[in-house]
Scaffold this motif. Structure first.
Motif, PDB file in Angstrom:
ATOM      1  N   ALA A 219     -19.778  -2.114  29.026  1.00 45.41           N
ATOM      2  CA  ALA A 219     -21.373  -2.464  29.368  1.00 45.41           C
ATOM      3  C   ALA A 219     -21.554  -3.356  28.512  1.00 45.41           C
ATOM      4  N   ALA A 220     -20.477  -4.337  27.659  1.00 41.20           N
ATOM      5  CA  ALA A 220     -20.571  -5.644  27.110  1.00 41.20           C
ATOM      6  C   ALA A 220     -20.473  -6.220  27.957  1.00 41.20           C
ATOM      7  N   GLY A 221     -20.047  -5.667  29.506  1.00 40.71           N
ATOM      8  CA  GLY A 221     -19.492  -6.963  30.384  1.00 40.71           C
ATOM      9  C   GLY A 221     -18.109  -7.366  30.417  1.00 40.71           C
ATOM     10  N   VAL A 222     -17.010  -7.531  29.524  1.00 42.56           N
ATOM     11  CA  VAL A 222     -16.242  -7.565  29.783  1.00 42.56           C
ATOM     12  C   VAL A 222     -15.337  -6.998  30.565  1.00 42.56           C
ATOM     13  N   ALA A 223     -14.567  -7.904  31.729  1.00 47.23           N
ATOM     14  CA  ALA A 223     -13.027  -8.368  32.361  1.00 47.23           C
ATOM     15  C   ALA A 223     -14.728  -7.600  33.929  1.00 47.23           C
ATOM     16  N   SER A 224     -13.754  -8.105  34.752  1.00 49.07           N
ATOM     17  CA  SER A 224     -14.058  -8.069  36.400  1.00 49.07           C
ATOM     18  C   SER A 224     -14.887  -6.386  36.248  1.00 49.07           C
ATOM     19  N   VAL A 225     -14.356  -4.796  35.273  1.00 48.46           N
ATOM     20  CA  VAL A 225     -15.068  -3.542  36.190  1.00 48.46           C
ATOM     21  C   VAL A 225     -16.687  -4.015  34.597  1.00 48.46           C
ATOM     22  N   GLY A 226     -16.471  -4.311  33.427  1.00 50.66           N
ATOM     23  CA  GLY A 226     -17.674  -5.175  33.111  1.00 50.66           C
ATOM     24  C   GLY A 226     -18.711  -6.263  33.816  1.00 50.66           C
ATOM     25  N   GLN A 227     -18.421  -6.495  34.372  1.00 52.87           N
ATOM     26  CA  GLN A 227     -19.294  -7.529  35.465  1.00 52.87           C
ATOM     27  C   GLN A 227     -19.982  -6.428  36.392  1.00 52.87           C
ATOM     28  N   VAL A 228     -19.079  -6.047  37.389  1.00 50.97           N
ATOM     29  CA  VAL A 228     -20.015  -4.877  38.148  1.00 50.97           C
ATOM     30  C   VAL A 228     -20.041  -3.835  37.553  1.00 50.97           C
ATOM     31  N   LEU A 229     -20.185  -3.392  36.201  1.00 48.62           N
ATOM     32  CA  LEU A 229     -21.141  -2.554  35.460  1.00 48.62           C
ATOM     33  C   LEU A 229     -22.349  -3.512  35.099  1.00 48.62           C
ATOM     34  N   THR A 230     -22.233  -3.741  35.091  1.00 44.81           N
ATOM     35  CA  THR A 230     -23.666  -4.825  34.716  1.00 44.81           C
ATOM     36  C   THR A 230     -24.589  -5.564  35.548  1.00 44.81           C
ATOM     37  N   SER A 231     -24.157  -5.199  36.963  1.00 43.49           N
ATOM     38  CA  SER A 231     -25.124  -6.054  37.307  1.00 43.49           C
ATOM     39  C   SER A 231     -25.470  -4.682  38.634  1.00 43.49           C
ATOM     40  N   GLN A 232     -25.162  -3.416  37.513  1.00 43.34           N
ATOM     41  CA  GLN A 232     -26.039  -2.454  38.676  1.00 43.34           C
ATOM     42  C   GLN A 232     -27.822  -2.354  37.432  1.00 43.34           C
ATOM     43  N   PRO A 233     -28.143  -1.564  37.990  1.00 41.29           N
ATOM     44  CA  PRO A 233     -29.725  -1.515  37.162  1.00 41.29           C
ATOM     45  C   PRO A 233     -29.504  -0.031  36.354  1.00 41.29           C
TER      46      PRO A 233
END
Length: 271
Positions: A219-233
């Protein structure tokens, strides 16, 4: 030959400013292999040790606790600063593989806890780590295994269920730079780098975290999974969270804490 890739640049952006979020989420998970990593590298009192990709300094502090003389590097200035603040007997500097500011053969042992997961050219990184290790010195590295264990895929499954795909602006490793994340594939990579007496084994463990702790990193953008998540609306993130909450039931213990199976590869060899 290029030294850094678009993957490397993306990794720098991913980790910038996220040291606290990492500490509160994934740092405990990544600390688990450290004792085995130091054993594989032969770290003992008096050893000159390099911890490459030190993060918040967990492996560096553990090596120092064994009586070693420790130098640590990380590509992210925030991580290096945190490692320096908590490991006062350790020399820490900012440096990124495959370019380290050390003379040939400076270290008796070199360790890297998951550092190969975060470099765009793993073979060049290995060559550099080998360069700074003295003849007959030992090199030991951990790497997330593929296919990933169920605990590691929890957030990814929630995103997949919500219809999320990886954004085009987040690069993956170039095919010519990648390698199989298996015991055989990792061992071959180490042998091709010129290491002898190569050993590779799988470490399996169960990491425990509350659902909130495990969600907080992505949820804070940590690691690649976080980057994918936080790029979403926001609406998509909310749907991912709903799916995540449902999937957590598979891993919840009697106290509500998640029991998350993980697997990593531990590879080592002699220069």
């Amino acid at each position: 030959m290029r030294m850094f890739t678009v993957f490397d640049a993306a990794e720098r952006r991913t980790w910038a400013g996220r040291v606290t979020a990492y500490e509160r989420s994934f740092a405990g998970l990544c600390a688990h292999p450290v004792p085995a990593l130091l054993d594989a590298a032969g770290v003992r009192p008096g050893s000159r040790v390099l911890d490459a990709g030190t993060g918040t300094g967990t492996a560096a502090r553990a090596a120092s606790g064994r009586g070693a003389t420790v130098t640590a590097v990380d590509a992210d200035p925030g991580m290096a600063a945190r490692a320096a603040a908590t490991g006062r007997d350790t020399e820490v500097c900012v440096a990124a593989l495959p370019c380290l500011p050390f003379a040939d053969g400076r270290f008796d042992a070199v360790v890297g806890n998951f550092v190969l997961n975060h470099v765009g050219r793993p073979r060049a990184a290995l060559a550099e780590l080998r360069r700074v290790t003295r003849p007959r010195g030992r090199l030991a590295l951990t790497l997330w295994a593929a296919p990933a264990a169920p605990g590691q895929t929890l957030v990814g499954r929630a995103m997949q269920a919500a219809g999320v795909t990886r954004p085009a602006h987040l690069p993956t490793l170039a095919p010519e730079d990648d390698f199989p994340r298996t015991e055989e594939g990792f061992a071959r990579l180490l042998r091709d780098a010129g290491l002898t007496g190569v050993r590779c084994r799988t470490l399996v463990w169960e990491h425990r975290a509350t659902p909130e702790e495990w969600w907080s990193g992505p949820a804070a953008g940590v690691a690649s999974v976080g980057q994918v998540l936080t790029s979403q609306p926001p609406a998509v993130v909310a749907e991912v969270k709903r799916r995540y909450d449902a999937l957590c039931a598979e891993f919840a213990g009697p106290d509500g804490v998640l029991v998350l199976p993980h697997a990593a590869l531990l590879g080592s060899g002699r220069v």
